[in-house]
Design a protein around this motif. Sequence first.
Motif, PDB file in Angstrom:
ATOM      1  N   ALA A  23      51.972  43.212  37.042  1.00 41.19           N
ATOM      2  CA  ALA A  23      51.701  41.771  37.109  1.00 41.19           C
ATOM      3  C   ALA A  23      50.724  41.415  38.225  1.00 41.19           C
ATOM      4  CB  ALA A  23      53.010  41.005  37.279  1.00 41.19           C
ATOM      5  N   LYS A  24      50.912  41.997  39.402  1.00 44.42           N
ATOM      6  CA  LYS A  24      50.032  41.625  40.520  1.00 44.42           C
ATOM      7  C   LYS A  24      48.594  42.075  40.261  1.00 44.42           C
ATOM      8  CE  LYS A  24      51.399  45.680  43.285  1.00 44.42           C
ATOM      9  NZ  LYS A  24      52.055  46.105  44.547  1.00 44.42           N
ATOM     10  N   ALA A  25      48.418  43.167  39.498  1.00 47.99           N
ATOM     11  CA  ALA A  25      47.060  43.599  39.140  1.00 47.99           C
ATOM     12  C   ALA A  25      46.468  42.671  38.095  1.00 47.99           C
ATOM     13  CB  ALA A  25      47.090  45.037  38.634  1.00 47.99           C
ATOM     14  N   GLN A  26      47.280  42.216  37.165  1.00 43.83           N
ATOM     15  CA  GLN A  26      46.803  41.257  36.172  1.00 43.83           C
ATOM     16  C   GLN A  26      46.336  39.974  36.850  1.00 43.83           C
ATOM     17  OE1 GLN A  26      50.408  41.135  33.895  1.00 43.83           O
ATOM     18  NE2 GLN A  26      49.756  42.715  32.448  1.00 43.83           N
ATOM     19  N   ALA A  27      47.124  39.496  37.808  1.00 43.88           N
ATOM     20  CA  ALA A  27      46.748  38.271  38.522  1.00 43.88           C
ATOM     21  C   ALA A  27      45.482  38.481  39.346  1.00 43.88           C
ATOM     22  CB  ALA A  27      47.895  37.822  39.417  1.00 43.88           C
ATOM     23  N   ALA A  28      45.373  39.638  40.003  1.00 42.45           N
ATOM     24  CA  ALA A  28      44.193  39.915  40.825  1.00 42.45           C
ATOM     25  C   ALA A  28      42.945  40.048  39.955  1.00 42.45           C
ATOM     26  CB  ALA A  28      44.408  41.194  41.629  1.00 42.45           C
ATOM     27  N   LEU A  29      43.083  40.700  38.805  1.00 40.29           N
ATOM     28  CA  LEU A  29      41.941  40.819  37.897  1.00 40.29           C
ATOM     29  C   LEU A  29      41.572  39.450  37.341  1.00 40.29           C
ATOM     30  CD1 LEU A  29      39.958  42.728  36.492  1.00 40.29           C
ATOM     31  CD2 LEU A  29      41.678  43.100  34.706  1.00 40.29           C
ATOM     32  N   GLY A  30      42.578  38.607  37.103  1.00 44.41           N
ATOM     33  CA  GLY A  30      42.306  37.242  36.676  1.00 44.41           C
ATOM     34  C   GLY A  30      41.487  36.479  37.699  1.00 44.41           C
ATOM     35  N   GLN A  31      41.811  36.683  38.978  1.00 40.28           N
ATOM     36  CA  GLN A  31      41.027  36.035  40.033  1.00 40.28           C
ATOM     37  C   GLN A  31      39.582  36.517  40.008  1.00 40.28           C
ATOM     38  OE1 GLN A  31      41.638  33.657  42.099  1.00 40.28           O
ATOM     39  NE2 GLN A  31      43.856  33.400  42.014  1.00 40.28           N
ATOM     40  N   CYS A  32      39.389  37.808  39.769  1.00 42.22           N
ATOM     41  CA  CYS A  32      38.028  38.344  39.697  1.00 42.22           C
ATOM     42  C   CYS A  32      37.248  37.682  38.569  1.00 42.22           C
ATOM     43  CB  CYS A  32      38.073  39.859  39.500  1.00 42.22           C
ATOM     44  SG  CYS A  32      38.745  40.776  40.912  1.00 42.22           S
ATOM     45  N   TYR A  33      37.895  37.505  37.406  1.00 38.27           N
ATOM     46  CA  TYR A  33      37.231  36.823  36.295  1.00 38.27           C
ATOM     47  C   TYR A  33      36.966  35.355  36.628  1.00 38.27           C
ATOM     48  CZ  TYR A  33      37.334  40.447  32.678  1.00 38.27           C
ATOM     49  OH  TYR A  33      37.099  41.577  31.922  1.00 38.27           O
ATOM     50  N   ALA A  34      37.918  34.704  37.268  1.00 40.28           N
ATOM     51  CA  ALA A  34      37.751  33.285  37.597  1.00 40.28           C
ATOM     52  C   ALA A  34      36.578  33.061  38.539  1.00 40.28           C
ATOM     53  CB  ALA A  34      39.037  32.744  38.210  1.00 40.28           C
ATOM     54  N   LEU A  35      36.374  33.992  39.461  1.00 38.64           N
ATOM     55  CA  LEU A  35      35.327  33.847  40.471  1.00 38.64           C
ATOM     56  C   LEU A  35      34.029  34.548  40.092  1.00 38.64           C
ATOM     57  CD1 LEU A  35      37.544  34.497  43.635  1.00 38.64           C
ATOM     58  CD2 LEU A  35      36.759  32.285  42.770  1.00 38.64           C
ATOM     59  N   GLY A  36      34.065  35.357  39.023  1.00 38.94           N
ATOM     60  CA  GLY A  36      32.887  36.155  38.696  1.00 38.94           C
ATOM     61  C   GLY A  36      32.626  37.196  39.757  1.00 38.94           C
ATOM     62  N   GLN A  37      33.689  37.796  40.253  1.00 39.66           N
ATOM     63  CA  GLN A  37      33.606  38.738  41.373  1.00 39.66           C
ATOM     64  C   GLN A  37      33.740  40.168  40.841  1.00 39.66           C
ATOM     65  OE1 GLN A  37      35.773  37.751  45.116  1.00 39.66           O
ATOM     66  NE2 GLN A  37      36.876  39.674  44.752  1.00 39.66           N
ATOM     67  N   GLY A  38      32.629  40.881  40.802  1.00 38.54           N
ATOM     68  CA  GLY A  38      32.639  42.258  40.333  1.00 38.54           C
ATOM     69  C   GLY A  38      32.458  42.387  38.839  1.00 38.54           C
ATOM     70  N   LEU A  39      32.358  41.259  38.134  1.00 35.45           N
ATOM     71  CA  LEU A  39      32.140  41.245  36.686  1.00 35.45           C
ATOM     72  C   LEU A  39      31.696  39.842  36.285  1.00 35.45           C
ATOM     73  CD1 LEU A  39      34.949  39.713  36.422  1.00 35.45           C
ATOM     74  CD2 LEU A  39      35.886  41.838  35.586  1.00 35.45           C
ATOM     75  N   PRO A  40      31.204  39.661  35.052  1.00 33.43           N
ATOM     76  CA  PRO A  40      30.779  38.316  34.629  1.00 33.43           C
ATOM     77  C   PRO A  40      31.954  37.340  34.612  1.00 33.43           C
ATOM     78  CG  PRO A  40      29.872  39.998  33.177  1.00 33.43           C
ATOM     79  CD  PRO A  40      30.880  40.688  34.046  1.00 33.43           C
ATOM     80  N   GLN A  41      31.701  36.129  35.057  1.00 36.86           N
ATOM     81  CA  GLN A  41      32.753  35.114  35.099  1.00 36.86           C
ATOM     82  C   GLN A  41      33.220  34.755  33.697  1.00 36.86           C
ATOM     83  OE1 GLN A  41      31.726  31.034  36.416  1.00 36.86           O
ATOM     84  NE2 GLN A  41      33.341  31.275  37.931  1.00 36.86           N
TER      85      GLN A  41
END
Length: 258
Positions: A68-86
């Motif tokens: 779960a914590k990895a899912q949430a962290a990856l979600g943050q990356c998508y939300a911010l466009g951090q390390g991948l396309p937003q």
Amino acid sequence: MFGCCHDAGLGLSQDHAMAARYYRLAADQGLAEAQAALGGCYDEGQGVPQDNALAVHYYRLAADQGIAKAQAALGQCYALGQGLPQSHNEAVRLFRLAADQGLADAQSDVGYCYSLGMGLEQDYYEGARWFRLAANQGIARAQYSLGRCYFAGDGLVQGFEEAARWLRLGADQDHAIGQVMLGKMLVGDGPGYARVPADIPAGAKLLARAAQCAELQFARERIEALAALLRHADQLESPPSGPKQPTGTFCGHTGPSC
């Protein structure tokens, strides 16, 4: 296990680089928790050079295994466009996966998505519902957000006493924006804020604590204006005889971290 011990300094000297090394050994064997931890190391640059792309790589490996914590962290990356396309849609999907497992931070994230209409249709009622789930687990930012919902009547019946109660819970955990909002309510600062019994000293102290947060330097001017009110309130409450003792409310105050 050795990675966690080095990371936290439990029974071993704290050594983030050594922790990352052990996380990598376990992550390369497919251990999901270690993959999530190594993603966090790359995300924060702790023990390894900061690298958004590698953070996403390891978060995804762990998220695909249901952490779960990895899912949430990856979600943050998508939300911010951090390390991948937003992608707000993908962010919401991942937040929801983690939230459905009971992860409080992810529940708060889902609440934000509903409140802002980010990646789904805006729905204040659903936003407040998810904020409450996280707030009941003690998440300060969710307590603040639920307080704002009560203050504005977004998704639930407007109630200023209830707003103050939730804002106080977040403020007690040093949520700086919550401290500002509750402080303004207590001092009746501006239209719409004088909706609870006034407590100028308590409100000014909250604003003083919030001003220690680097991101909230805008509060300093308000605090300076309220300082005189605080001193005046203290004078009214002091005995008429004898020298006035300094309160120390603003002098030498060491503020909390943000």
